[in-house]
Design a protein around this motif. Sequence first.
Motif, PDB file in Angstrom:
ATOM      1  N   GLN A  31      45.735  34.318  88.353  1.00 21.64           N
ATOM      2  CA  GLN A  31      45.960  34.311  89.798  1.00 21.64           C
ATOM      3  C   GLN A  31      44.871  35.050  90.559  1.00 21.64           C
ATOM      4  OE1 GLN A  31      50.089  35.713  90.235  1.00 21.64           O
ATOM      5  NE2 GLN A  31      50.569  33.597  90.763  1.00 21.64           N
ATOM      6  N   ASP A  32      44.214  35.974  89.905  1.00 24.61           N
ATOM      7  CA  ASP A  32      43.147  36.733  90.550  1.00 24.61           C
ATOM      8  C   ASP A  32      41.956  36.757  89.601  1.00 24.61           C
ATOM      9  OD1 ASP A  32      41.421  38.749  91.522  1.00 24.61           O
ATOM     10  OD2 ASP A  32      43.106  39.786  92.484  1.00 24.61           O
ATOM     11  N   ALA A  33      40.999  35.870  89.835  1.00 20.68           N
ATOM     12  CA  ALA A  33      39.837  35.736  88.949  1.00 20.68           C
ATOM     13  C   ALA A  33      39.014  37.020  88.914  1.00 20.68           C
ATOM     14  CB  ALA A  33      38.980  34.560  89.384  1.00 20.68           C
ATOM     15  N   PHE A  34      38.931  37.728  90.018  1.00 20.96           N
ATOM     16  CA  PHE A  34      38.168  38.977  90.058  1.00 20.96           C
ATOM     17  C   PHE A  34      38.745  39.992  89.070  1.00 20.96           C
ATOM     18  CE2 PHE A  34      37.368  43.257  91.702  1.00 20.96           C
ATOM     19  CZ  PHE A  34      35.977  43.255  91.692  1.00 20.96           C
ATOM     20  N   LEU A  35      40.068  40.180  89.111  1.00 23.81           N
ATOM     21  CA  LEU A  35      40.709  41.106  88.174  1.00 23.81           C
ATOM     22  C   LEU A  35      40.563  40.619  86.733  1.00 23.81           C
ATOM     23  CD1 LEU A  35      44.041  42.046  90.000  1.00 23.81           C
ATOM     24  CD2 LEU A  35      42.010  43.475  89.688  1.00 23.81           C
ATOM     25  N   ALA A  36      40.659  39.310  86.541  1.00 28.41           N
ATOM     26  CA  ALA A  36      40.600  38.737  85.197  1.00 28.41           C
ATOM     27  C   ALA A  36      39.246  38.983  84.524  1.00 28.41           C
ATOM     28  CB  ALA A  36      40.912  37.246  85.229  1.00 28.41           C
ATOM     29  N   VAL A  37      38.181  39.127  85.306  1.00 29.34           N
ATOM     30  CA  VAL A  37      36.863  39.376  84.703  1.00 29.34           C
ATOM     31  C   VAL A  37      36.438  40.837  84.778  1.00 29.34           C
ATOM     32  CG1 VAL A  37      36.044  37.014  85.030  1.00 29.34           C
ATOM     33  CG2 VAL A  37      35.582  38.724  86.783  1.00 29.34           C
ATOM     34  N   THR A  38      37.076  41.626  85.633  1.00 27.55           N
ATOM     35  CA  THR A  38      36.672  43.036  85.748  1.00 27.55           C
ATOM     36  C   THR A  38      37.596  43.984  84.983  1.00 27.55           C
ATOM     37  OG1 THR A  38      37.895  43.302  87.821  1.00 27.55           O
ATOM     38  CG2 THR A  38      35.557  42.712  87.985  1.00 27.55           C
ATOM     39  N   LYS A  39      38.843  43.617  84.774  1.00 30.12           N
ATOM     40  CA  LYS A  39      39.799  44.505  84.107  1.00 30.12           C
ATOM     41  C   LYS A  39      39.839  44.317  82.590  1.00 30.12           C
ATOM     42  CE  LYS A  39      41.725  46.618  87.616  1.00 30.12           C
ATOM     43  NZ  LYS A  39      41.852  48.043  87.746  1.00 30.12           N
ATOM     44  N   ILE A  40      39.395  43.153  82.113  1.00 28.01           N
ATOM     45  CA  ILE A  40      39.495  42.850  80.682  1.00 28.01           C
ATOM     46  C   ILE A  40      38.335  41.935  80.308  1.00 28.01           C
ATOM     47  CG2 ILE A  40      41.019  40.862  80.925  1.00 28.01           C
ATOM     48  CD1 ILE A  40      42.320  43.122  78.572  1.00 28.01           C
ATOM     49  N   SER A  41      37.808  42.102  79.105  1.00 30.70           N
ATOM     50  CA  SER A  41      36.610  41.338  78.738  1.00 30.70           C
ATOM     51  C   SER A  41      36.898  39.866  78.434  1.00 30.70           C
ATOM     52  CB  SER A  41      35.902  41.982  77.547  1.00 30.70           C
ATOM     53  OG  SER A  41      36.741  42.001  76.426  1.00 30.70           O
ATOM     54  N   ASP A  42      38.027  39.551  77.817  1.00 35.55           N
ATOM     55  CA  ASP A  42      38.388  38.165  77.491  1.00 35.55           C
ATOM     56  C   ASP A  42      39.879  38.000  77.746  1.00 35.55           C
ATOM     57  OD1 ASP A  42      39.028  35.697  76.363  1.00 35.55           O
ATOM     58  OD2 ASP A  42      37.745  35.986  74.613  1.00 35.55           O
ATOM     59  N   VAL A  43      40.218  37.518  78.929  1.00 32.59           N
ATOM     60  CA  VAL A  43      41.616  37.463  79.355  1.00 32.59           C
ATOM     61  C   VAL A  43      42.462  36.560  78.458  1.00 32.59           C
ATOM     62  CG1 VAL A  43      41.422  35.616  81.082  1.00 32.59           C
ATOM     63  CG2 VAL A  43      43.071  37.447  81.411  1.00 32.59           C
ATOM     64  N   ASP A  44      41.899  35.457  77.962  1.00 32.50           N
ATOM     65  CA  ASP A  44      42.671  34.559  77.094  1.00 32.50           C
ATOM     66  C   ASP A  44      42.985  35.224  75.752  1.00 32.50           C
ATOM     67  OD1 ASP A  44      42.835  32.404  78.894  1.00 32.50           O
ATOM     68  OD2 ASP A  44      40.842  31.718  78.319  1.00 32.50           O
ATOM     69  N   ALA A  45      41.975  35.835  75.146  1.00 30.71           N
ATOM     70  CA  ALA A  45      42.192  36.502  73.860  1.00 30.71           C
ATOM     71  C   ALA A  45      43.143  37.687  74.016  1.00 30.71           C
ATOM     72  CB  ALA A  45      40.858  36.967  73.272  1.00 30.71           C
ATOM     73  N   ALA A  46      42.988  38.448  75.101  1.00 37.16           N
ATOM     74  CA  ALA A  46      43.847  39.611  75.328  1.00 37.16           C
ATOM     75  C   ALA A  46      45.295  39.186  75.572  1.00 37.16           C
ATOM     76  CB  ALA A  46      43.332  40.417  76.515  1.00 37.16           C
ATOM     77  N   THR A  47      45.493  38.127  76.333  1.00 39.09           N
ATOM     78  CA  THR A  47      46.846  37.621  76.597  1.00 39.09           C
ATOM     79  C   THR A  47      47.489  37.142  75.302  1.00 39.09           C
ATOM     80  OG1 THR A  47      46.231  37.015  78.851  1.00 39.09           O
ATOM     81  CG2 THR A  47      48.204  35.974  77.954  1.00 39.09           C
ATOM     82  N   ASN A  48      46.714  36.436  74.478  1.00 39.49           N
ATOM     83  CA  ASN A  48      47.212  35.939  73.206  1.00 39.49           C
ATOM     84  C   ASN A  48      47.578  37.089  72.269  1.00 39.49           C
ATOM     85  OD1 ASN A  48      47.050  34.970  70.365  1.00 39.49           O
ATOM     86  ND2 ASN A  48      46.625  33.024  71.361  1.00 39.49           N
ATOM     87  N   LEU A  49      46.714  38.075  72.159  1.00 36.81           N
ATOM     88  CA  LEU A  49      46.964  39.224  71.283  1.00 36.81           C
ATOM     89  C   LEU A  49      48.174  40.034  71.748  1.00 36.81           C
ATOM     90  CD1 LEU A  49      45.881  40.712  68.797  1.00 36.81           C
ATOM     91  CD2 LEU A  49      44.433  42.045  70.340  1.00 36.81           C
ATOM     92  N   LEU A  50      48.266  40.249  73.050  1.00 39.89           N
ATOM     93  CA  LEU A  50      49.408  40.968  73.607  1.00 39.89           C
ATOM     94  C   LEU A  50      50.703  40.196  73.364  1.00 39.89           C
ATOM     95  CD1 LEU A  50      50.445  43.385  75.291  1.00 39.89           C
ATOM     96  CD2 LEU A  50      50.081  41.955  77.318  1.00 39.89           C
ATOM     97  N   ALA A  51      50.663  38.877  73.549  1.00 38.66           N
ATOM     98  CA  ALA A  51      51.849  38.050  73.329  1.00 38.66           C
ATOM     99  C   ALA A  51      52.316  38.146  71.879  1.00 38.66           C
ATOM    100  CB  ALA A  51      51.559  36.595  73.708  1.00 38.66           C
ATOM    101  N   LYS A  52      51.370  38.104  70.945  1.00 40.49           N
ATOM    102  CA  LYS A  52      51.744  38.224  69.532  1.00 40.49           C
ATOM    103  C   LYS A  52      52.413  39.567  69.247  1.00 40.49           C
ATOM    104  CE  LYS A  52      48.369  35.144  67.452  1.00 40.49           C
ATOM    105  NZ  LYS A  52      47.170  35.050  66.595  1.00 40.49           N
ATOM    106  N   ALA A  53      51.837  40.640  69.774  1.00 42.32           N
ATOM    107  CA  ALA A  53      52.391  41.976  69.533  1.00 42.32           C
ATOM    108  C   ALA A  53      53.785  42.124  70.134  1.00 42.32           C
ATOM    109  CB  ALA A  53      51.453  43.038  70.102  1.00 42.32           C
ATOM    110  N   ILE A  54      53.951  41.685  71.372  1.00 43.20           N
ATOM    111  CA  ILE A  54      55.258  41.807  72.033  1.00 43.20           C
ATOM    112  C   ILE A  54      56.294  40.921  71.353  1.00 43.20           C
ATOM    113  CG2 ILE A  54      56.509  41.295  74.176  1.00 43.20           C
ATOM    114  CD1 ILE A  54      54.136  42.511  75.693  1.00 43.20           C
ATOM    115  N   MET A  55      55.896  39.703  70.971  1.00 45.45           N
ATOM    116  CA  MET A  55      56.847  38.820  70.285  1.00 45.45           C
ATOM    117  C   MET A  55      57.262  39.407  68.942  1.00 45.45           C
ATOM    118  SD  MET A  55      55.790  34.913  71.180  1.00 45.45           S
ATOM    119  CE  MET A  55      57.306  34.211  70.538  1.00 45.45           C
TER     120      MET A  55
END
Length: 111
Positions: A31-55
Amino acid sequence: MILLHSRLSLQIFTKDPLIIDVDGVIYYRVQDAFLAVTKISDVDAATNLLAKAIMKNTLGAQTLSHLISDREKIAKEIQVLLDNITRDWGVKVEHVEIKNVKTQVNVRGSV
């Protein structure tokens, strides 16, 4: 905005304790491309890794019968947990699905 998804295949030890194989899908939007590139280096990989851990943590705290009977409720809990973290990355988790819950059966033959 484009809806993205991440497919997950996990092996989890339940509270029972049983070993189960679970497939899941996480649907999310940047939803916010600026945050997606400044807050985390790879938003797709980070989302996937976080999802695996939480699941793994959430499903591992359940019994198999509870997981099967309350699958949608548990998926919603996972969605809320994910969304609370990814919000800071400019990502909105739209939906979580828990699919294909299978138990592993150990068959040991006698010699």
